[in-house]
Design an enzyme around this catalytic site. Structure first.
Site, PDB file in Angstrom:
ATOM      1  N   VAL A   1       0.898  -1.156   0.000  1.00  0.00           N
ATOM      2  CA  VAL A   1       0.000   0.000   0.000  1.00  0.00           C
ATOM      3  C   VAL A   1       0.937   1.207   0.000  1.00  0.00           C
ATOM      4  CG1 VAL A   1      -1.803   1.251   1.239  1.00  0.00           C
ATOM      5  CG2 VAL A   1      -1.786  -1.259   1.240  1.00  0.00           C
ATOM      6  N   PRO A   2       1.118   1.853  -1.158  1.00  0.00           N
ATOM      7  CA  PRO A   2       2.296   2.701  -1.386  1.00  0.00           C
ATOM      8  C   PRO A   2       2.208   4.117  -0.803  1.00  0.00           C
ATOM      9  CG  PRO A   2       0.975   2.637  -3.369  1.00  0.00           C
ATOM     10  CD  PRO A   2       0.303   1.716  -2.383  1.00  0.00           C
ATOM     11  N   CYS A   3       2.223   4.206   0.514  1.00  0.00           N
ATOM     12  CA  CYS A   3       2.243   5.529   1.140  1.00  0.00           C
ATOM     13  C   CYS A   3       3.535   6.275   0.816  1.00  0.00           C
ATOM     14  CB  CYS A   3       2.047   5.418   2.650  1.00  0.00           C
ATOM     15  SG  CYS A   3       3.188   4.308   3.483  1.00  0.00           S
ATOM     16  N   HIS A   4       4.570   5.555   0.364  1.00  0.00           N
ATOM     17  CA  HIS A   4       5.834   6.213  -0.001  1.00  0.00           C
ATOM     18  C   HIS A   4       5.669   7.079  -1.256  1.00  0.00           C
ATOM     19  CE1 HIS A   4       5.739   2.293  -2.106  1.00  0.00           C
ATOM     20  NE2 HIS A   4       6.345   2.929  -3.090  1.00  0.00           N
ATOM     21  N   ARG A   5       4.580   6.899  -2.005  1.00  0.00           N
ATOM     22  CA  ARG A   5       4.351   7.690  -3.217  1.00  0.00           C
ATOM     23  C   ARG A   5       3.586   8.979  -2.937  1.00  0.00           C
ATOM     24  NH1 ARG A   5       2.356   2.524  -6.658  1.00  0.00           N
ATOM     25  NH2 ARG A   5       4.278   1.314  -6.459  1.00  0.00           N
TER      26      ARG A   5
END
Length: 295
Positions: A259-263
């Protein structure tokens, strides 16, 4: 193959995944200081006690990019380009198509929400198998339930217990059983891009409030090689004035990387806070940039 051709051997010493990431993290810190335009590759190689050839080889193996290209991929100007000016990535996601790694999460992940009663009971009824496994970004702690993968956190050397507790404290009434061998195959399917298979997707389960789950579902719409702002996420979930609440929900994402919270970046493109550190956020974004460039 030409029988007389020389056999090419690697000049890079054998390193484990954790050793490689530790070296990559040092390199990212070094490259982040002067900025990518002034990246001193010779100085970086010397600082890491490597030759320039070994340095380039390490980066190419790890993410498919040279150190200079990697630095450029995580620079502020590049992050701004990922935002495509005023075009919302969440509005244009479905223009990308399904043929390449830019839609990787749609292709290798399925997800559902945990029954609301389990969330309200703080995990009561959950059987959680957990353990540590290698990844391109250091050791990870994985939590797998009867519903699917519920948690992925990053474990820095000496702080492995924190990685476990960060997840377990969210669901204190769950039953936890450690089994490293049981989680390693799932970790490999998640972090090895050659094993991403739309016909055998990794099953996720999201455990949180309705609002948090809505935010996390929105994060899954941001493709690799792109970025979205907190404001875009707020508008996408129908809460355009709830920037702080969005930030908290993004920060509480329990399934890191997938779940790409880094984006999610600041409105200027700045790589704002990340629960597992800005260096790791840069690492993941650069690694994904290499993946997309090869796609």
């Amino acid at each position: 193959m030409n029988a007389n051709a020389p056999i090419l051997t690697s000049t890079l010493p054998q390193m484990s995944d954790s050793q490689t990431y530790a070296t990559i993290a040092r390199a990212i810190e070094y490259l982040s200081t002067p900025g990518p335009e002034a990246a001193d590759i010779a100085g970086l190689a010397h600082a890491l006690s490597m030759s320039e050839r070994q340095l380039v080889e390490m980066f190419r193996r790890w993410c498919g990019l040279t150190p200079k290209s990697f630095a450029q991929a995580v620079a502020l100007d590049h992050a701004r380009k990922l935002l495509r000016g005023n075009m919302s990535v969440l509005d244009t996601t479905f223009e990308v198509g399904l043929s390449g790694p830019s839609r990787l999460h749609d292709l290798f992940v399925t997800y559902d929400a945990v029954p609301p009663g389990i969330y309200r009971a703080k995990g009561a009824g959950l059987e959680v198998t957990w353990g540590y496994a290698p990844s391109p970004f250091g050791t990870v702690c994985l939590m797998i339930t009867q519903y699917g993968v519920a948690g992925i956190s990053f474990a820095d050397p000496g702080r492995e217990d924190y990685a476990f507790e960060d997840l377990a404290n969210r669901w204190p009434n769950a039953h936890y059983r450690r089994d490293d061998a049981a989680v390693v195959p799932t970790a490999a399917r998640i972090f090895d891009s050659t094993r991403w298979d739309p016909d055998q997707p990794v099953r996720l389960v999201m455990i949180g409030s309705q609002f948090e789950i809505k935010v996390w579902e929105t994060l899954l719409k941001v493709p690799a090689g792109r970025a979205a702002t907190y404001g875009e996420v707020a508008r996408a979930v129908g809460r355009p004035n709830a920037a702080r609440a969005i930030g908290r929900a993004v920060g509480r994402n329990p399934i890191s990387f997938v779940v790409p919270c880094h984006r999610i970046v600041g409105s200027s493109g700045a790589l704002t806070g990340y629960h597992w550190g800005i260096v790791r956020k840069r690492a993941i974004l650069g690694w994904e940039a290499g993946l997309v460039s090869q796609g």
